[in-house]
Design an enzyme around this catalytic site. Structure first.
Site, PDB file in Angstrom:
ATOM      1  N   ARG A  87      -1.905  -3.140 -10.131  1.00 44.54           N
ATOM      2  CA  ARG A  87      -2.932  -2.154  -9.801  1.00 44.54           C
ATOM      3  C   ARG A  87      -3.950  -2.007 -10.930  1.00 44.54           C
ATOM      4  NH1 ARG A  87      -0.218   2.502  -5.890  1.00 44.54           N
ATOM      5  NH2 ARG A  87       0.336   0.990  -4.261  1.00 44.54           N
TER       6      ARG A  87
ATOM      7  N   ARG B  11       9.786  -4.764  -3.674  1.00 44.92           N
ATOM      8  CA  ARG B  11       9.966  -3.665  -2.733  1.00 44.92           C
ATOM      9  C   ARG B  11       9.765  -4.148  -1.297  1.00 44.92           C
ATOM     10  NH1 ARG B  11       7.219   1.435  -6.034  1.00 44.92           N
ATOM     11  NH2 ARG B  11       8.485   1.075  -7.900  1.00 44.92           N
TER      12      ARG B  11
ATOM     13  N   GLU C 146      -2.818   5.797  -7.104  1.00 43.49           N
ATOM     14  CA  GLU C 146      -1.714   5.956  -8.041  1.00 43.49           C
ATOM     15  C   GLU C 146      -1.505   4.677  -8.838  1.00 43.49           C
ATOM     16  OE1 GLU C 146       1.999   7.116  -6.249  1.00 43.49           O
ATOM     17  OE2 GLU C 146       3.109   6.331  -7.982  1.00 43.49           O
TER      18      GLU C 146
ATOM     19  N   SER D 265       3.517   6.936 -12.381  1.00 43.42           N
ATOM     20  CA  SER D 265       4.216   8.115 -11.946  1.00 43.42           C
ATOM     21  C   SER D 265       5.212   8.425 -13.063  1.00 43.42           C
ATOM     22  CB  SER D 265       4.938   7.773 -10.652  1.00 43.42           C
ATOM     23  OG  SER D 265       5.342   8.928 -10.004  1.00 43.42           O
TER      24      SER D 265
ATOM     25  N   ARG E 229      -0.515  -3.216  -2.261  1.00 40.52           N
ATOM     26  CA  ARG E 229       0.881  -3.001  -1.889  1.00 40.52           C
ATOM     27  C   ARG E 229       1.545  -4.343  -1.596  1.00 40.52           C
ATOM     28  NH1 ARG E 229       3.176   1.831  -0.405  1.00 40.52           N
ATOM     29  NH2 ARG E 229       1.128   2.790  -0.351  1.00 40.52           N
TER      30      ARG E 229
END
Length: 425
Positions: free
Chosen positions: A393, A264, A351, A354, A279
């Site tokens: 994560r 990303r 998070e 999802s 991130r």
RNA sequence: GGAGAGGUGGCAGAGCGGUUGAAUGCACCGGUCUUGAAAACCGGCAGGCCUUCGCGGGUCUCGUGAGUUCGAAUCUCACCCUCUCCGCCA
């Protein structure tokens, strides 16, 4: 013209308008679409009438010629028709293209059970599982612990690649690999998913299929000089797996657990989460992806979410599950649960998964349908996906929740057989 | 990278300028026969869009896009993909 259910169904449109408003937008685009659709229909009729005339004339010419008769006057007439058709075709294409590009920009209609709200503050917590661990010392952030142990190297990564990259070393790498195996074993052996390793590069069409494009072009890496994009999630290749295919009803459901690296650009998140592994431009993830019968998708949504939660339960990590509100839910989703894990080093929930039900939003774009058992019209499948889980994560969560005062890390019970030890140091 | 072959309906597989949206087979659905099933036989069976209260009608689609032609699955060009052989390579 396949991206929104029905631009003429007033009942549907009313609900859709409400949904757009709840998402924090307005109906301007939708109104344009409705108008453009009417124009498209008008043009279609004009065009088709002329084409029918032309076709008939051609057939006459054919039969005349067969008999050896002269057909030159008919041929001249057709010539004129062709001119007219050409002009009509252009304005039809124009209407159709602008309708298509409008429809691609319209988000999915949210499900009735989604809470109305503006931001993540309005998300509804559905359940909280487990307890926050307590420490007899000040809990550290994962990067402090990991750097002290020498199991992650950000400095050299930034030299070699850049910011938001890392080298995982020794137990860091092994922990990641253990988690990957643990997750895949759980989902395949116990939850009934089929294991997949998908392509990490996909073409432009695939990015449209998931709804990633045209809205989020900035978020993905593009390979220069090639029509390929680095996948931001395995959702991209997996959703397109059945693109343009007709399934049988008996083929449903199809459940995949796809392991992949994800890439990303994180454009627009400058300065956010710059420390540590939270991130990164590249991370590993096990993605759960299912194709189901439209009547079963909400049942499947809960199932899939529970499958993802099970990973955290077995790792004995504290987490909570929220339903995203209308202002926070993503473009393509009709309903979405976020799973957030507790990170003591950050003193916050983060998070880690999802889980979304897209209903037929993606299926319309990828044109994936199934034939009902007793015959009848093909129907669009429903697609769902959710992380099960984001591995990077999860590494963070394990490090922070299992940290010891002496700087070592205890190994969660379920990972001990993968790591061959009870303590990392 | 070089040389060839090919992409047709849910699948297999014909067609190679004229009522062909497409033979045939399989699968599927309905029926006859049977106590039931199988087999056999008869019939139906692509999708999208527009139109119609409905029957139906129109149009588009034979990898994709352009072109030739009164007319294209069939001819031309470009692109994409698959397969075989050679070379290179993990």
């Amino acid at each position: 013209m396949i991206y929104v259910k029905n631009l003429e169904d007033e009942v549907y449109l009313q609900a859709y308008r409400q949904s757009l408003a709840n998402r924090g937008g307005d109906s301007a685009l939708l109104d344009q679409a409705i108008e453009m659709n009417l124009l498209r229909k008008k043009r279609t009729q004009e065009l088709e009438t002329k084409k029918a005339e032309q076709k008939k004339a051609s057939e006459q010419i054919g039969s005349k010629k067969k008999k050896g008769e002269d057909a030159s006057s008919e041929m001249a007439a057709v010539q004129k028709l062709k001119e007219e058709i050409k002009g009509l075709e252009e304005s039809f294409e124009e209407a159709k293209n602008s309708l298509d590009s409008i429809l691609l920009q319209l988000p999915n209609k949210v499900h009735e059970s989604v809470p109305v709200g503006k931001s993540d503050a309005d998300n509804r917590v559905e359940r909280t599982v487990g307890e926050k661990p307590s420490f007899a010392f000040a809990a550290k952030a994962h990067h402090e612990i990991a750097e002290a142990m020498g199991i992650v190297d950000f400095e050299r990564a930034s030299k070699v690649a850049g910011a938001r990259f890392s080298f995982l070393l020794h137990w860091g790498a092994k922990l990641e690999r253990a988690l990957m195996n643990f997750m895949l074993d759980l989902h395949t052996d116990e939850h009934g998913y089929k294991e997949v390793i998908p392509p990490y590069l996909v073409n432009t069409e695939s990015m449209y299929g998931t709804g990633q494009f045209p809205k989020f072009q900035e978020d993905v890496f593009h390979i220069k000089n090639f029509p390929f994009y680095l996948i931001p999630t395995a959702e991209a290749p997996m959703t397109n797996y059945y693109r343009d295919e007709m399934l049988n009803e008996e083929d449903l459901p199809q459940r995949f657990a796809a392991y992949s690296s994800c890439f990303r650009s994180e454009a627009g998140s400058y300065g956010k989460d710059t420390k540590g592994l939270i991130r990164q431009h590249q991370f590993e993830k096990v993605e759960l992806m299912t194709f189901v019968h439209p009547d079963k998708s909400y049942e499947e949504h809960d199932r899939l979410t529970q499958n993802a939660e099970e990973v955290l339960k077995r790792l004995e990590l504290h987490y909570r599950v929220s339903t995203l509100c209308t202002g926070d839910i993503s473009f393509g989703a009709a309903k979405c649960y976020d799973i957030e894990v507790w990170l003591p080093g950050e003193n916050a929930y983060r998070e880690i998964s999802s889980c979304s039900n897209f209903e037929d939003f993606q299926a319309r774009r990828i044109n994936t349908r199934f034939r009902p058992k007793g015959g009848g019209k093909p129907q669009y499948v429903h697609t769902l996906n959710g992380s099960g889980l984001a591995i990077g994560r999860t590494v963070i969560a394990v490090i922070e929740n299992y940290q010891q005062e002496d700087g070592s890390i205890r190994v969660p019970k379920v990972l001990q057989k993968y790591l061959g030890t009870e303590i990392l140091k």
